[in-house]
Design a protein around this motif. Sequence first.
Motif, short mmCIF file in Angstrom:
data_model
loop_
_atom_site.label_atom_id
_atom_site.label_comp_id
_atom_site.label_asym_id
_atom_site.label_seq_id
_atom_site.Cartn_x
_atom_site.Cartn_y
_atom_site.Cartn_z
N ALA A 191 0.83 -1.21 0.00
CA ALA A 191 0.00 0.00 0.00
C ALA A 191 0.86 1.26 0.00
O ALA A 191 1.90 1.33 0.66
CB ALA A 191 -0.91 -0.01 1.22
N GLN A 192 0.42 2.26 -0.75
CA GLN A 192 1.12 3.54 -0.87
C GLN A 192 0.15 4.70 -0.73
O GLN A 192 -1.06 4.54 -0.96
CB GLN A 192 1.83 3.65 -2.23
CG GLN A 192 2.87 2.57 -2.49
CD GLN A 192 4.11 2.75 -1.66
OE1 GLN A 192 4.64 3.87 -1.55
NE2 GLN A 192 4.59 1.66 -1.07
N ASP A 197 -2.46 12.41 0.84
CA ASP A 197 -3.61 12.83 1.64
C ASP A 197 -3.65 12.13 2.99
O ASP A 197 -4.62 12.23 3.73
CB ASP A 197 -4.93 12.59 0.89
CG ASP A 197 -5.19 11.11 0.62
OD1 ASP A 197 -4.30 10.27 0.92
OD2 ASP A 197 -6.28 10.79 0.11
N GLY A 198 -2.59 11.37 3.30
CA GLY A 198 -2.53 10.69 4.58
C GLY A 198 -3.25 9.36 4.62
O GLY A 198 -3.34 8.73 5.68
N ARG A 199 -3.77 8.89 3.48
CA ARG A 199 -4.50 7.63 3.42
C ARG A 199 -3.90 6.74 2.34
O ARG A 199 -3.33 7.22 1.37
CB ARG A 199 -5.99 7.87 3.11
CG ARG A 199 -6.71 8.72 4.13
CD ARG A 199 -8.17 8.97 3.73
NE ARG A 199 -8.91 7.71 3.71
CZ ARG A 199 -9.60 7.28 2.65
NH1 ARG A 199 -9.63 7.98 1.54
NH2 ARG A 199 -10.25 6.14 2.71
N ILE A 205 -6.73 6.05 -7.47
CA ILE A 205 -5.86 5.73 -8.60
C ILE A 205 -4.42 6.16 -8.33
O ILE A 205 -3.47 5.50 -8.76
CB ILE A 205 -6.38 6.39 -9.91
CG1 ILE A 205 -5.53 5.94 -11.10
CG2 ILE A 205 -6.45 7.89 -9.79
CD1 ILE A 205 -5.53 4.44 -11.35
N TYR A 206 -4.21 7.25 -7.57
CA TYR A 206 -2.84 7.67 -7.26
C TYR A 206 -2.17 6.66 -6.32
O TYR A 206 -1.01 6.29 -6.52
CB TYR A 206 -2.84 9.06 -6.61
CG TYR A 206 -3.20 10.17 -7.57
CD1 TYR A 206 -2.22 10.76 -8.38
CD2 TYR A 206 -4.50 10.64 -7.69
CE1 TYR A 206 -2.54 11.78 -9.27
CE2 TYR A 206 -4.83 11.66 -8.57
CZ TYR A 206 -3.85 12.22 -9.36
OH TYR A 206 -4.17 13.22 -10.24
N ASP A 207 -2.90 6.23 -5.29
CA ASP A 207 -2.34 5.26 -4.35
C ASP A 207 -2.09 3.93 -5.05
O ASP A 207 -1.02 3.31 -4.90
CB ASP A 207 -3.31 5.05 -3.18
CG ASP A 207 -3.51 6.31 -2.35
OD1 ASP A 207 -2.85 7.32 -2.63
OD2 ASP A 207 -4.33 6.28 -1.42
#
Length: 563
Positions: A191-192, A197-199, A205-207
Amino acid sequence: MAAQFGRRLRRGATTTAVAAAAVAALSASQAPAAPHPGGAGDQAAAGATPPGGSAATGNSPYYTDLPPLNTPNKPGASVNLPVTGSAEAGIPASVLAAYKKAEQEVAGTDAACRLPWQLLAAIGKVESGQARGGKVDANGTTFSPILGPALNGQGFALIKDTDGGAYDGDSTHDRAVGPMQFIPSTWATWAQDGNSDGRKDPNNIYDAALAAGRYLCAGTRDLSLATDLDRAVLSYNHSTEYLRTVRSWFDYYKRGTHEVPDGTGVLPANPAPGTASPSPAPSTGTTPPATSPPATTPTPPATTPPPTTPAPPATTPPPVTPPPTTPPPATPSPAETFGSLENAGTGPLTATAGEAFAERVRVRARNMLGAPLARTPVTFAVVGDTGTRFADGRSTVTLTTRADGTVTAPVLTAGEKAGVFKVTAVAGTARPRTLTYTGKVTARVADTITRTDDKALTAAPGTEFAEGIEVRTTYKGTGVADTAVTATMVTDAETPAENDKGPYFEGADGEPLRTLDLKTGADGVLTLPKIYADDTAGTYTLRLTTASGATLSIELKIEAPAA
């Protein structure tokens, strides 16, 4: 993949046919295989065939079309090369931005991997049709979760719940989640937070794109090498057909793409009219049922056709030269990539109004490896209402770091207004770094008080001295307004004290006053009130003192006029 598209079913060689109900949803089982437990060194095994010979996806079916194809007729030419189509080549804006941002992030920490964003786009196309055609909000999160079918062993891998339903809402079996279709156990490891945004949300899509990029770069892979790229894709879904499909889209996107508004992306469908059909799916080992030939109609007797007009000779159209394509810019190495900005010994910023600051702002840029970085633009800006500016009168200036990574701002000149201001130093474009310094402008304090003339001051007993006695307070020659001045008629004793005779000021009720508190006006000028002489002849002293300790003694004489 939960989104439903009209497309062909492709499966791995070991996959059996699935029920028609499974065809209604895009399979989630093509999520990346969970890495082996351990540190970064263990992650290199992600490209190999997982234990037991099956990927964490269960080698279950996936659903995708190939990109528009073109088969050149020239002998010996490569066949089935994608041709850019105006619709299929469009990638939704937020999705495209996420892929490119992930490429930059990975390049900053693992430049040797050489991750191309087009590979993320190819996987995103196969997994979710680019987040269902770009149906994401302003932060890049899908409007509704993209969930694959339950991995319950019925046509898919059997993966029992690992997240308590936290990501996929299923507390019995895992499901692949989000636009890049991670299974929860893999997301827990990779997970990234791609949009800061701290989540860490697999439906963002960015994460998801950054997580996929780091997953594909596991170990020592160099994705510019075909073998390493193939291993990376196979670690995502251990299926040769999956690899071929992703490779096809990867090559297609490398030929050119363009941005389209979010929510308007083309969902996987049949090839566009006028293009060659995709290659047929590989044989599953079954023979399709035989069909009877269609009934024929007896052929009527032959008749002589009417004469025809000869067709004009065929003309060969001129060859069409495809427009040149610009190769993507080379990704800079970590040693060439800006990483951080730090203070380089800047001291307190304090100066008197109108003066130059003795201290200058100095910063140092470093690369992703922590070493000094030369030729990095740094923008210095003065913020505040004190009127402070750089020496040339500008409030903003951009300079470039030297070989040791440092750069020093120009000299600051304090404004005329006392108060606090700030100086910012900003470097970097993709992820700017900012340093903020606080400065202070202090008001001028008079260091001198003088008379504006040297005329002798004499009065007869019982009269008054000439009006218009004027003094001026200055700081380094510049007049200082609003300077407090105490005027006292003093004795000639070794320790002067207020005199009780001789010259005096007059109070509101006409009473004698020998001490007054006064204040200078514009440019530090002060005109003294009228001074009166009593009946005691002699030479007296008027002493003027400022709060900063500047003093001035004025001689006053009371003497009878000559006979």
